[in-house]
Design a protein around this motif. Structure first.
Motif, PDB file in Angstrom:
ATOM      1  N   GLY A  37       0.811  -1.210   0.000  1.00 29.56           N
ATOM      2  CA  GLY A  37       0.000   0.000   0.000  1.00 29.56           C
ATOM      3  C   GLY A  37       0.846   1.263   0.000  1.00 29.56           C
ATOM      4  N   ALA A  38       0.205   2.389  -0.261  1.00 27.70           N
ATOM      5  CA  ALA A  38       0.885   3.681  -0.362  1.00 27.70           C
ATOM      6  C   ALA A  38       1.401   4.131   1.002  1.00 27.70           C
ATOM      7  N   VAL A  39       2.667   4.504   1.031  1.00 24.27           N
ATOM      8  CA  VAL A  39       3.291   4.972   2.270  1.00 24.27           C
ATOM      9  C   VAL A  39       4.114   6.223   1.976  1.00 24.27           C
ATOM     10  N   LEU A  40       4.000   7.210   2.848  1.00 23.17           N
ATOM     11  CA  LEU A  40       4.879   8.371   2.799  1.00 23.17           C
ATOM     12  C   LEU A  40       5.710   8.364   4.074  1.00 23.17           C
ATOM     13  N   PHE A  41       7.024   8.211   3.924  1.00 17.04           N
ATOM     14  CA  PHE A  41       7.926   8.273   5.067  1.00 17.04           C
ATOM     15  C   PHE A  41       8.285   9.734   5.324  1.00 17.04           C
ATOM     16  N   ALA A  42       7.913  10.248   6.496  1.00 14.62           N
ATOM     17  CA  ALA A  42       8.221  11.629   6.883  1.00 14.62           C
ATOM     18  C   ALA A  42       9.396  11.598   7.847  1.00 14.62           C
ATOM     19  N   LEU A 154      -8.135   5.754  -2.516  1.00 13.94           N
ATOM     20  CA  LEU A 154      -6.760   5.620  -2.040  1.00 13.94           C
ATOM     21  C   LEU A 154      -6.646   5.900  -0.538  1.00 13.94           C
ATOM     22  N   GLU A 155      -5.887   5.092   0.169  1.00 16.15           N
ATOM     23  CA  GLU A 155      -5.494   5.368   1.549  1.00 16.15           C
ATOM     24  C   GLU A 155      -3.977   5.473   1.595  1.00 16.15           C
ATOM     25  N   ILE A 156      -3.476   6.481   2.268  1.00 22.74           N
ATOM     26  CA  ILE A 156      -2.034   6.693   2.389  1.00 22.74           C
ATOM     27  C   ILE A 156      -1.655   6.657   3.860  1.00 22.74           C
ATOM     28  N   LYS A 157      -0.702   5.826   4.179  1.00 22.91           N
ATOM     29  CA  LYS A 157      -0.175   5.785   5.534  1.00 22.91           C
ATOM     30  C   LYS A 157       1.078   6.667   5.604  1.00 22.91           C
ATOM     31  N   THR A 185      -4.533   8.657   6.786  1.00 24.51           N
ATOM     32  CA  THR A 185      -4.802  10.026   6.354  1.00 24.51           C
ATOM     33  C   THR A 185      -6.182  10.235   5.738  1.00 24.51           C
ATOM     34  N   ARG A 186      -6.824   9.170   5.284  1.00 24.14           N
ATOM     35  CA  ARG A 186      -8.131   9.321   4.633  1.00 24.14           C
ATOM     36  C   ARG A 186      -9.161   9.908   5.597  1.00 24.14           C
ATOM     37  N   GLU A 187      -9.201   9.406   6.811  1.00 24.30           N
ATOM     38  CA  GLU A 187     -10.178   9.900   7.777  1.00 24.30           C
ATOM     39  C   GLU A 187      -9.917  11.366   8.134  1.00 24.30           C
ATOM     40  N   ILE A 188      -8.645  11.735   8.298  1.00 27.35           N
ATOM     41  CA  ILE A 188      -8.305  13.136   8.589  1.00 27.35           C
ATOM     42  C   ILE A 188      -8.785  14.028   7.458  1.00 27.35           C
ATOM     43  N   SER A 197      -7.107  19.895   8.421  1.00 28.94           N
ATOM     44  CA  SER A 197      -6.475  18.618   8.077  1.00 28.94           C
ATOM     45  C   SER A 197      -4.955  18.751   8.053  1.00 28.94           C
ATOM     46  N   ILE A 198      -4.491  19.838   7.461  1.00 32.56           N
ATOM     47  CA  ILE A 198      -3.050  20.091   7.385  1.00 32.56           C
ATOM     48  C   ILE A 198      -2.446  20.188   8.780  1.00 32.56           C
ATOM     49  N   ASN A 199      -3.086  20.968   9.649  1.00 30.60           N
ATOM     50  CA  ASN A 199      -2.562  21.169  11.000  1.00 30.60           C
ATOM     51  C   ASN A 199      -2.585  19.873  11.813  1.00 30.60           C
ATOM     52  N   ILE A 200      -3.638  19.090  11.642  1.00 31.59           N
ATOM     53  CA  ILE A 200      -3.739  17.825  12.387  1.00 31.59           C
ATOM     54  C   ILE A 200      -2.624  16.872  11.973  1.00 31.59           C
ATOM     55  N   LEU A 201      -2.420  16.721  10.658  1.00 32.75           N
ATOM     56  CA  LEU A 201      -1.400  15.794  10.176  1.00 32.75           C
ATOM     57  C   LEU A 201       0.003  16.258  10.584  1.00 32.75           C
ATOM     58  N   LYS A 202       0.266  17.543  10.447  1.00 35.79           N
ATOM     59  CA  LYS A 202       1.566  18.078  10.860  1.00 35.79           C
ATOM     60  C   LYS A 202       1.805  17.838  12.342  1.00 35.79           C
ATOM     61  N   ALA A 203       0.776  18.050  13.156  1.00 33.50           N
ATOM     62  CA  ALA A 203       0.909  17.871  14.609  1.00 33.50           C
ATOM     63  C   ALA A 203       1.180  16.419  14.962  1.00 33.50           C
ATOM     64  N   LYS A 204       0.473  15.493  14.290  1.00 30.72           N
ATOM     65  CA  LYS A 204       0.667  14.068  14.574  1.00 30.72           C
ATOM     66  C   LYS A 204       2.080  13.620  14.200  1.00 30.72           C
ATOM     67  N   VAL A 205       2.580  14.105  13.074  1.00 32.53           N
ATOM     68  CA  VAL A 205       3.931  13.737  12.648  1.00 32.53           C
ATOM     69  C   VAL A 205       4.970  14.338  13.591  1.00 32.53           C
ATOM     70  N   SER A 206       4.817  15.612  13.925  1.00 32.91           N
ATOM     71  CA  SER A 206       5.760  16.277  14.836  1.00 32.91           C
ATOM     72  C   SER A 206       5.811  15.590  16.190  1.00 32.91           C
ATOM     73  N   GLU A 207       4.643  15.244  16.695  1.00 26.79           N
ATOM     74  CA  GLU A 207       4.568  14.591  17.999  1.00 26.79           C
ATOM     75  C   GLU A 207       5.360  13.281  18.019  1.00 26.79           C
TER      76      GLU A 207
END
Length: 360
Positions: A37-42, A154-157, A185-188, A197-207
């Protein structure tokens, strides 16, 4: 198919090189990497282009990379990088007119993710040796949400990845690569407005990144905390342990650095690699950013030493036979491996370098 074979060969060569270059490579959370499946490594970005090498050689997914556009200026290098699934990303410093080129790159990213492949990106936007997670840019969220909008099924992890070095720019290197928990990320995307959505995803990754790598808050106490940790000779690659010290303000007392009893091996390596060593010293004087020391030292010396050791072994075999030539090549590689695994990896301030570098 040819490109995949080429990538696998280069990947294997680099993985072997990193093993020789490193005192220890610790990989944590490998089970968190989705097998399909689709993955983005941050990934956080403390140490130049060697960061993606450590990440891509410690997971089984074949990665596409987004790197700064300046790396693609030379036409020959551009072709080589593209053959290894690297793509340029343009920033304001590259010129406002260049930013329009990003749309084409984003479209390529959407296709990569839609095919269930992986993408690696450094959301801090630039490299920095500081032991802090910096504010994340929204570029990676634009890629994720753009792909979700274009491909409705599409779902991206998003998998945060923390990289922590005992000392960036030192040889042998000691590093921990820490894979975090996948973020759906689909649910967000579907339950929030675009900005939220942008702020939530950024916050989750930063955390997660602040837990996956050693994180010292970048405030007025940063230098004091870093100095105490350095004086205590902590093992920064023991990420959880060091972060607990920082959070509880319970840093051990100062202690002496370990003595390098195998240093004579280093001088033997230099003598046996005298041409690569002098080439490296010339190149080193032209490197302006400390974060690129490791990148150039590894790449240049791995390729040059491999070439010259083989050449020297061939010359030895001409005079003394193939058996002696092979023995010389084996001993040369073994001495490098022995030094890299036995040399102490002391905690140091970033301004310090060892014999393969230069004090700045």
């Amino acid at each position: 198919m040819i490109q995949k074979i080429w990538f696998t060969l280069v990947w294997s060569f680099i993985k072997l090189g990193l093993y020789f270059y490193s005192n220890k490579i610790t990989v944590l959370g490998r089970k968190n990497i989705p097998k399909r499946g689709a993955v983005l490594f941050a990934v956080n970005h403390p140490n130049g282009l060697i960061d993606p090498l450590f990440v891509t050689t410690t997971n089984s997914r074949q990665n596409h990379f987004l790197v700064r556009a300046a790396s693609f200026k030379n036409p020959t290098i551009k072709k080589i990088l593209e053959s290894l699934y690297l793509m340029p990303i343009y920033r304001i410093r590259d010129g406002i007119k260049q930013l329009s080129n990003n749309q084409e790159i984003f479209e390529k990213c959407y296709k990569i993710l839609d095919k269930g492949e992986t993408l690696m990106i450094f959301p801090e936007g630039s490299h920095d040796k500081k032991r802090s997670i910096r504010p994340l840019s929204k570029g990676f969220t634009r890629i994720v949400f753009g792909a979700l909008e274009k491909h409705k099924d599409l779902e991206i992890k998003v998998v945060p990845v923390g990289i922590t070095y005992q000392h960036p720019s030192d040889f042998p290197t000691k590093v921990t690569i820490n894979y975090g928990k996948p973020i759906g990320t689909r649910e967000i995307f579907e339950t929030n407005s675009g900005a939220k959505s942008i702020n939530i995803l950024k916050a989750k990754v930063s955390e997660q990144l602040e837990k996956l790598s050693v994180h010292i808050t970048d405030d007025s106490n940063y230098e004091t905390t870093l100095q105490k940790l350095t004086d205590a000779q902590v093992d920064f690659t023991k990420v959880d342990e060091v972060n607990k010290m920082i959070q509880s303000e319970s840093i051990p007392n100062s202690k002496n650095a370990k003595t390098n009893f195998v240093k004579p091996l280093l001088y033997l390596i230099i003598l046996n690699s005298i041409i690569p060593f002098f080439i490296w010293k010339i190149v080193r004087n032209k490197i302006d950013e400390i974060e690129f020391i490791d990148t150039f030292r590894f790449a240049l010396n791995w390729f040059l030493c491999t070439f010259f050791y083989c050449l020297q072994a061939y010359i030895v075999s001409l005079f003394y036979g193939n058996t002696i030539g092979l023995f010389y090549l084996t001993i040369s590689a073994f001495i490098v491996l022995l030094y890299s695994k036995l040399a102490p990896t002391n905690a140091k301030k970033h301004k310090e370098f060892n014999e393969f570098g230069k004090q700045v």
